[in-house]
Structures are given as C-alpha cells and as structure tokens.
Design a protein around this motif. Structure first.
Motif, PDB file in Angstrom:
ATOM      1  N   LYS A 116      97.760  47.794  35.276  1.00 51.77           N
ATOM      2  CA  LYS A 116      96.963  48.430  36.316  1.00 51.77           C
ATOM      3  C   LYS A 116      96.125  49.574  35.738  1.00 51.77           C
ATOM      4  O   LYS A 116      94.917  49.687  36.015  1.00 51.77           O
ATOM      5  CB  LYS A 116      97.876  48.957  37.413  1.00 51.77           C
ATOM      6  CG  LYS A 116      97.145  49.641  38.552  1.00 51.77           C
ATOM      7  CD  LYS A 116      98.107  50.327  39.489  1.00 51.77           C
ATOM      8  CE  LYS A 116      98.775  51.494  38.773  1.00 51.77           C
ATOM      9  NZ  LYS A 116      99.619  52.302  39.682  1.00 51.77           N
ATOM     10  N   LYS A 117      96.719  50.402  34.916  1.00 48.57           N
ATOM     11  CA  LYS A 117      95.986  51.533  34.336  1.00 48.57           C
ATOM     12  C   LYS A 117      94.873  51.063  33.398  1.00 48.57           C
ATOM     13  O   LYS A 117      93.778  51.632  33.379  1.00 48.57           O
ATOM     14  CB  LYS A 117      96.964  52.449  33.589  1.00 48.57           C
ATOM     15  CG  LYS A 117      97.902  53.204  34.510  1.00 48.57           C
ATOM     16  CD  LYS A 117      98.863  54.082  33.720  1.00 48.57           C
ATOM     17  CE  LYS A 117      99.789  54.843  34.657  1.00 48.57           C
ATOM     18  NZ  LYS A 117     100.774  55.680  33.921  1.00 48.57           N
ATOM     19  N   ILE A 167      89.633  51.931  44.331  1.00 46.27           N
ATOM     20  CA  ILE A 167      88.528  52.492  43.548  1.00 46.27           C
ATOM     21  C   ILE A 167      87.230  52.179  44.262  1.00 46.27           C
ATOM     22  O   ILE A 167      86.892  51.017  44.473  1.00 46.27           O
ATOM     23  CB  ILE A 167      88.501  51.903  42.118  1.00 46.27           C
ATOM     24  CG1 ILE A 167      89.820  52.221  41.396  1.00 46.27           C
ATOM     25  CG2 ILE A 167      87.323  52.461  41.342  1.00 46.27           C
ATOM     26  CD1 ILE A 167      89.891  51.655  39.996  1.00 46.27           C
ATOM     27  N   GLN A 200      86.344  51.761  35.638  1.00 46.27           N
ATOM     28  CA  GLN A 200      85.630  53.032  35.512  1.00 46.27           C
ATOM     29  C   GLN A 200      84.519  52.943  34.465  1.00 46.27           C
ATOM     30  O   GLN A 200      83.404  53.430  34.674  1.00 46.27           O
ATOM     31  CB  GLN A 200      86.622  54.142  35.147  1.00 46.27           C
ATOM     32  CG  GLN A 200      87.617  54.464  36.248  1.00 46.27           C
ATOM     33  CD  GLN A 200      88.716  55.399  35.775  1.00 46.27           C
ATOM     34  OE1 GLN A 200      88.680  55.911  34.650  1.00 46.27           O
ATOM     35  NE2 GLN A 200      89.706  55.629  36.644  1.00 46.27           N
ATOM     36  N   GLN A 217      92.069  49.742  35.560  1.00 47.61           N
ATOM     37  CA  GLN A 217      91.397  50.871  36.227  1.00 47.61           C
ATOM     38  C   GLN A 217      90.418  51.548  35.261  1.00 47.61           C
ATOM     39  O   GLN A 217      89.285  51.885  35.637  1.00 47.61           O
ATOM     40  CB  GLN A 217      92.425  51.899  36.714  1.00 47.61           C
ATOM     41  CG  GLN A 217      93.102  51.530  38.012  1.00 47.61           C
ATOM     42  CD  GLN A 217      94.066  52.602  38.479  1.00 47.61           C
ATOM     43  OE1 GLN A 217      94.367  53.559  37.736  1.00 47.61           O
ATOM     44  NE2 GLN A 217      94.585  52.447  39.688  1.00 47.61           N
ATOM     45  N   ASP A 250      98.438  54.912  45.954  1.00 48.63           N
ATOM     46  CA  ASP A 250      98.755  53.760  45.121  1.00 48.63           C
ATOM     47  C   ASP A 250      99.786  52.880  45.820  1.00 48.63           C
ATOM     48  O   ASP A 250     100.846  53.341  46.240  1.00 48.63           O
ATOM     49  CB  ASP A 250      99.273  54.255  43.767  1.00 48.63           C
ATOM     50  CG  ASP A 250      99.352  53.131  42.741  1.00 48.63           C
ATOM     51  OD1 ASP A 250      99.077  51.968  43.121  1.00 48.63           O
ATOM     52  OD2 ASP A 250      99.675  53.419  41.584  1.00 48.63           O
ATOM     53  N   MET A 281      88.903  57.593  43.764  1.00 49.83           N
ATOM     54  CA  MET A 281      90.090  56.928  44.304  1.00 49.83           C
ATOM     55  C   MET A 281      90.175  57.199  45.802  1.00 49.83           C
ATOM     56  O   MET A 281      90.050  58.338  46.247  1.00 49.83           O
ATOM     57  CB  MET A 281      91.354  57.431  43.601  1.00 49.83           C
ATOM     58  CG  MET A 281      91.363  57.221  42.098  1.00 49.83           C
ATOM     59  SD  MET A 281      91.292  55.484  41.610  1.00 49.83           S
ATOM     60  CE  MET A 281      92.851  54.911  42.252  1.00 49.83           C
ATOM     61  N   HIS A 289      82.729  56.762  40.394  1.00 53.09           N
ATOM     62  CA  HIS A 289      83.905  56.132  41.006  1.00 53.09           C
ATOM     63  C   HIS A 289      84.847  57.219  41.518  1.00 53.09           C
ATOM     64  O   HIS A 289      84.841  58.337  41.007  1.00 53.09           O
ATOM     65  CB  HIS A 289      84.630  55.245  39.992  1.00 53.09           C
ATOM     66  CG  HIS A 289      85.265  56.032  38.886  1.00 53.09           C
ATOM     67  ND1 HIS A 289      84.571  56.439  37.770  1.00 53.09           N
ATOM     68  CD2 HIS A 289      86.534  56.502  38.731  1.00 53.09           C
ATOM     69  CE1 HIS A 289      85.372  57.108  36.967  1.00 53.09           C
ATOM     70  NE2 HIS A 289      86.570  57.164  37.530  1.00 53.09           N
TER      71      HIS A 289
END
Length: 249
Positions: A135-136, A92, A143, A139, A117, A113, A111
């Motif tokens: 992780k999500k 990110i 953000q 993330q 991954d 990517m 932001h």
C-alpha cells in the motif's frame, strides 16, 4: 511581404516624431519580451530536469511496488476481493491550483489524503506486513504520477508559450524595428532634401532681389546722371541767351 519595405507615411516633422515614439515602444517591447522568454526558458529547463529525475525515480518506485505486489500475493494469496469490499471512496485525491511565471499561468496538481485508512488493522492478519508495504509503495507511485502529470502539463504549456514569445521577439527584432528604422531614414532624407531645396530657392530669391535692386539703383543713377546733364544743358542755354542779349545791346 518584402523585408525591405517601409511604412507608407508622408515625410513630415510630425511623422518623424510618431515614428521615433513607435521605435522606442518597439525596442522597449522587444526588451520585455526577451526578458520574458529568458525567464520562461529558465523555468522550462528546470521543469525538464525535474521531469527526468521524476521519471527515473518513478521507474524505481514502480519496480519496488511490483515486487511488493508479488510478495503480498505469495504470502497472502488472492486479496483482490478483500480490497474491493473495503473500498468506499478514494483516499488520495487531487486538487488543482495555478502558478504564475512571467505572466503565464501554469496548472499545478497536488495530492492529498481524504479520510482515514481502511487498512489500519491489516498488519494483524496473515501477510499484513507485506500488504501494508504494498500500500505504501503504490501510494508513493500515485504521488509521483500526480507530480509527473503536473510537471508535464506545465512543460507542454511553457513549450507553446515560449514558441509564441520567440516568434514575437523575432518579428519585432527582424521586421518591425528595421521597418520603422527604414521609415525614419526615408523621412530624414526627404526632410533634408526639402531643406536643401528651400535653401536653394531662398538663395535664388535673394539673388533675384539683389539683381532687381541693383538694376533699380543703376536706373536711378542713370536717371540722375541724365537729370544732371539736362540741368547743365539748360544752364548752357541760359548762358548763351545772356551773351546774345549782351551783344545785341
């Protein structure tokens, strides 16, 4: 400096024209700055509302992310070494752009990517589902942090610009425009007084001219009357001489 002061100018028609032009420019500038302040204030309130909403959402997201971290640790155990070994570079990243609001440049952070991954196959191992969920969630938290940083930076910038703009609006409204108006009033009063003095002077000159003309006419008339009287006296003397000659003969 007193608020009752005026601009030090010599009262003349040219100075009046210049002051009228300055007053018109000040009024137009005040109107434009007022519109700018209103536009900035409207955007300021929108950003403030969005900051509040984002902070509330941030609390919920961080709570969910912390709970996911606890779940992942309970299921998988200590996975810090695995994460550190697989990290090559940040996925990110943040880029900056600019937004223009009524002539004010606001920084905006976005932001994005970068790269693939590194944990695509994590779900196949023990506790992979919880790690993927963790992780999500984080993330999403990152953000939101980027969005919140962008909003707060714009908020601080707008706050400073609005203060400066409002000071300028108040200065024009309460200092510059009244000072120009007082100067115009002074020039108008002085010019009117000068016109009255000029009219009075011309009136006195006309009266003096009339008086001199009347005196000349009276003197001329008097001289004329004296001339007539002298002519009549001469005629009488001539008549007396004629009568003396007649009797002597």
């Amino acid at each position: 400096m007193s608020g009752k002061e005026r601009i030090n100018v010599f009262p003349s028609r040219m100075a009046m024209a210049i002051m009228k032009a300055r007053l018109k420019g000040a009024q137009k500038g005040h109107s434009l700055l007022k519109k700018k302040a209103d536009a900035l204030t409207m955007r300021f309130r929108q950003i403030l509302k969005k900051i509040i909403e984002t902070k509330v959402m941030m609390g919920d997201v961080m709570k969910e992310a912390s709970f996911s971290l606890a779940e992942a640790k309970f299921t998988t155990g200590d996975f810090n070494h695995m994460v550190l070994q697989n990290v090559a570079r940040a996925q990110i990243k943040i880029r900056s752009k600019k937004d223009n609001v009524a002539g004010v440049t606001l920084p905006v952070f976005e932001h994005y990517m970068d790269g693939s991954d590194s944990y695509e196959l994590t779900g196949l191992s023990r506790g992979g589902q919880q790690i993927d969920k963790l992780k999500k969630n984080y993330q999403k938290a990152v953000q939101l942090l980027v969005e919140l940083a962008s909003l707060q930076t714009s908020f601080v910038t707008l706050d400073e610009v609005i203060k400066i703009t409002n000071r300028r609006v108040n200065a024009i409204e309460h200092v510059i425009i009244p000072r120009i108006e007082r100067t115009l009033s002074y020039i108008t009063t002085e010019l009117d007084e000068r016109e009255r003095e000029e009219f009075y002077r011309l009136k006195k000159v006309q009266e003096k001219k009339k008086k001199v003309r009347k005196e000349k006419e009276a003197a001329a008339l008097e001289l004329k009357m004296q001339g007539i009287q002298m002519e009549e006296a001469a005629n009488l003397l001539e008549d007396d001489k004629d009568e003396d000659l007649l009797f002597n003969d």
